[in-house]
Design a protein around this motif. Structure first.
Motif, short mmCIF file in Angstrom:
data_model
loop_
_atom_site.label_atom_id
_atom_site.label_comp_id
_atom_site.label_asym_id
_atom_site.label_seq_id
_atom_site.Cartn_x
_atom_site.Cartn_y
_atom_site.Cartn_z
N GLY A 10 72.29 71.43 -3.83
CA GLY A 10 72.51 72.77 -4.13
C GLY A 10 73.07 73.92 -3.27
O GLY A 10 73.25 74.89 -3.46
N MET A 11 73.15 73.41 -1.91
CA MET A 11 73.63 74.38 -1.00
C MET A 11 75.02 74.67 -1.25
O MET A 11 75.88 73.87 -1.35
CB MET A 11 73.66 74.03 0.41
N THR A 12 75.46 75.95 -1.36
CA THR A 12 76.83 76.53 -1.69
C THR A 12 77.37 77.16 -0.62
O THR A 12 78.62 77.39 -0.59
CB THR A 12 76.75 77.24 -2.85
N ALA A 13 76.72 77.98 0.33
CA ALA A 13 77.44 78.63 1.15
C ALA A 13 76.34 78.76 2.56
O ALA A 13 75.26 78.78 2.34
CB ALA A 13 77.42 80.12 0.60
N CYS A 14 77.36 79.12 3.53
CA CYS A 14 76.52 79.03 5.05
C CYS A 14 77.12 80.60 5.59
O CYS A 14 78.08 80.82 5.85
CB CYS A 14 76.82 77.90 5.80
N ALA A 15 75.99 81.34 6.21
CA ALA A 15 76.24 82.43 6.76
C ALA A 15 75.65 82.44 8.10
O ALA A 15 74.47 81.86 8.32
CB ALA A 15 75.76 83.80 5.92
N LEU A 16 76.31 82.92 9.17
CA LEU A 16 75.85 82.33 10.59
C LEU A 16 76.04 83.42 11.19
O LEU A 16 77.14 84.13 11.52
CB LEU A 16 76.62 81.15 11.16
N VAL A 17 74.77 84.18 12.11
CA VAL A 17 75.03 85.15 13.11
C VAL A 17 74.86 84.52 14.45
O VAL A 17 73.97 83.94 14.71
CB VAL A 17 73.78 86.08 12.88
N VAL A 18 75.94 84.69 15.08
CA VAL A 18 76.07 84.19 16.47
C VAL A 18 76.11 85.07 17.59
O VAL A 18 76.24 84.97 18.58
CB VAL A 18 77.37 83.33 16.68
N THR A 19 75.94 86.65 17.28
CA THR A 19 76.09 87.57 18.10
C THR A 19 74.97 87.47 19.44
O THR A 19 75.17 88.00 20.33
CB THR A 19 75.95 89.06 17.55
N ASN A 20 73.92 86.91 19.14
CA ASN A 20 72.80 86.67 20.18
C ASN A 20 72.94 85.37 20.91
O ASN A 20 72.07 84.94 21.48
CB ASN A 20 71.47 86.87 19.35
N ALA A 21 73.88 84.62 20.55
CA ALA A 21 74.27 83.22 21.48
C ALA A 21 74.86 83.66 22.84
O ALA A 21 75.34 84.78 22.93
CB ALA A 21 75.35 82.43 20.92
N ASP A 22 74.47 82.67 23.86
CA ASP A 22 74.91 83.20 25.16
C ASP A 22 76.66 83.29 25.18
O ASP A 22 76.94 84.05 25.82
CB ASP A 22 74.71 81.86 25.98
N ILE A 23 77.21 82.29 24.42
CA ILE A 23 78.77 82.50 24.43
C ILE A 23 79.02 82.60 22.81
O ILE A 23 79.44 81.43 22.50
CB ILE A 23 79.38 81.32 25.03
N PRO A 24 79.00 83.36 22.20
CA PRO A 24 79.39 83.47 20.77
C PRO A 24 80.61 82.85 20.34
O PRO A 24 80.71 82.23 19.31
CB PRO A 24 79.22 85.21 20.40
N ALA A 25 81.83 83.13 20.96
CA ALA A 25 82.82 82.58 20.65
C ALA A 25 82.95 80.99 20.66
O ALA A 25 83.58 80.28 19.64
CB ALA A 25 84.16 83.18 21.58
N LEU A 26 82.15 80.48 21.79
CA LEU A 26 82.17 79.02 21.64
C LEU A 26 81.31 78.52 20.46
O LEU A 26 81.72 77.42 19.63
CB LEU A 26 81.45 78.41 22.98
N VAL A 27 80.38 79.14 20.16
CA VAL A 27 79.14 78.63 19.00
C VAL A 27 80.21 78.76 17.75
O VAL A 27 79.96 77.91 16.96
CB VAL A 27 78.06 79.46 19.27
N GLN A 28 80.80 79.81 17.70
CA GLN A 28 81.47 80.28 16.31
C GLN A 28 82.61 79.30 16.30
O GLN A 28 82.79 78.51 15.10
CB GLN A 28 82.37 81.56 16.32
N SER A 29 83.36 78.62 17.42
CA SER A 29 84.19 77.62 17.25
C SER A 29 83.58 76.42 16.74
O SER A 29 84.37 75.68 15.88
CB SER A 29 84.94 77.67 18.60
N GLN A 30 82.66 75.89 17.36
CA GLN A 30 81.95 74.70 17.02
C GLN A 30 81.40 74.50 15.62
O GLN A 30 81.85 73.66 14.89
CB GLN A 30 80.76 74.53 18.11
N PHE A 31 81.02 75.58 15.11
CA PHE A 31 80.20 75.84 14.03
C PHE A 31 81.53 75.70 12.75
O PHE A 31 81.45 75.36 11.39
CB PHE A 31 79.35 76.86 13.54
N GLU A 32 82.51 76.44 13.10
CA GLU A 32 83.73 76.61 12.35
C GLU A 32 84.28 75.20 11.97
O GLU A 32 84.43 74.64 11.00
CB GLU A 32 84.92 77.72 12.68
N ARG A 33 84.20 74.66 13.07
CA ARG A 33 85.03 73.20 12.73
C ARG A 33 83.91 72.32 11.79
O ARG A 33 84.32 71.54 11.14
CB ARG A 33 85.05 72.35 14.31
N VAL A 34 82.51 72.54 12.14
CA VAL A 34 81.57 71.84 11.44
C VAL A 34 81.52 72.28 9.88
O VAL A 34 81.77 71.23 8.97
CB VAL A 34 80.21 72.22 11.90
#
Length: 148
Positions: free
Chosen positions: A95-119
């Protein structure tokens, strides 16, 4: 089970810790909130997948959304990335239909966002990178996932 580490699960919550990562899960309404920290490897990700499955089974297939918060390192090992893609594909069946992710508190937000976007692209799920909880909840609500 995550070997020789901390793991607790309740009806709508879960917590697990290893030497390098930890997570907290809470189901509120039709939103699964997850706070994750550290470097995620395949062992903790497999436990995470089982915990999510055990918690969302109570929704009986109704539509639900994911709201995640990445803190600290927040990266996936290559093996964990592959497992997460498969896990998301299975969660869509639950039943999961959507994912919202907050990466602003990650050490390197751009890297985390890039990896999760790929996923998220590989898993073919609707996703949104948001600045905070309010932003993520508003987006999930627009997708029919209510935080009660």
């Amino acid at each position: 089970m995550v070997p020789s580490n901390i793991h607790t699960i309740g009806k709508h919550t879960s917590h697990a810790e290893t030497k390098h990562a930890e997570y907290d899960i809470e189901l509120i309404g039709s939103v699964l909130r997850v706070d994750g920290r550290g470097v995620v490897n395949e062992e903790i990700l497999k436990q995470y997948h089982e915990d999510v499955k055990d918690i969302v089974i109570s929704l009986k297939g109704q539509k639900w959304g994911f709201l995640g918060f990445v803190l600290g390192t927040g990266i996936l090992t290559p093996a964990a990335e592959t497992i997460l893609i498969d896990s998301i594909k299975l969660r869509k069946i639950y039943g999961m239909t959507a994912c919202a992710l907050v990466v602003t508190n990650a050490d390197i937000p751009a890297l985390v966002q890039s990896q999760f976007e790929r996923v998220y692209l590989a898993a073919d799920i609707d996703y949104f990178f948001c600045v905070d909880e309010k932003d993520g909840l508003a987006w999930l609500a627009s997708k029919g996932c209510k935080y009660k």
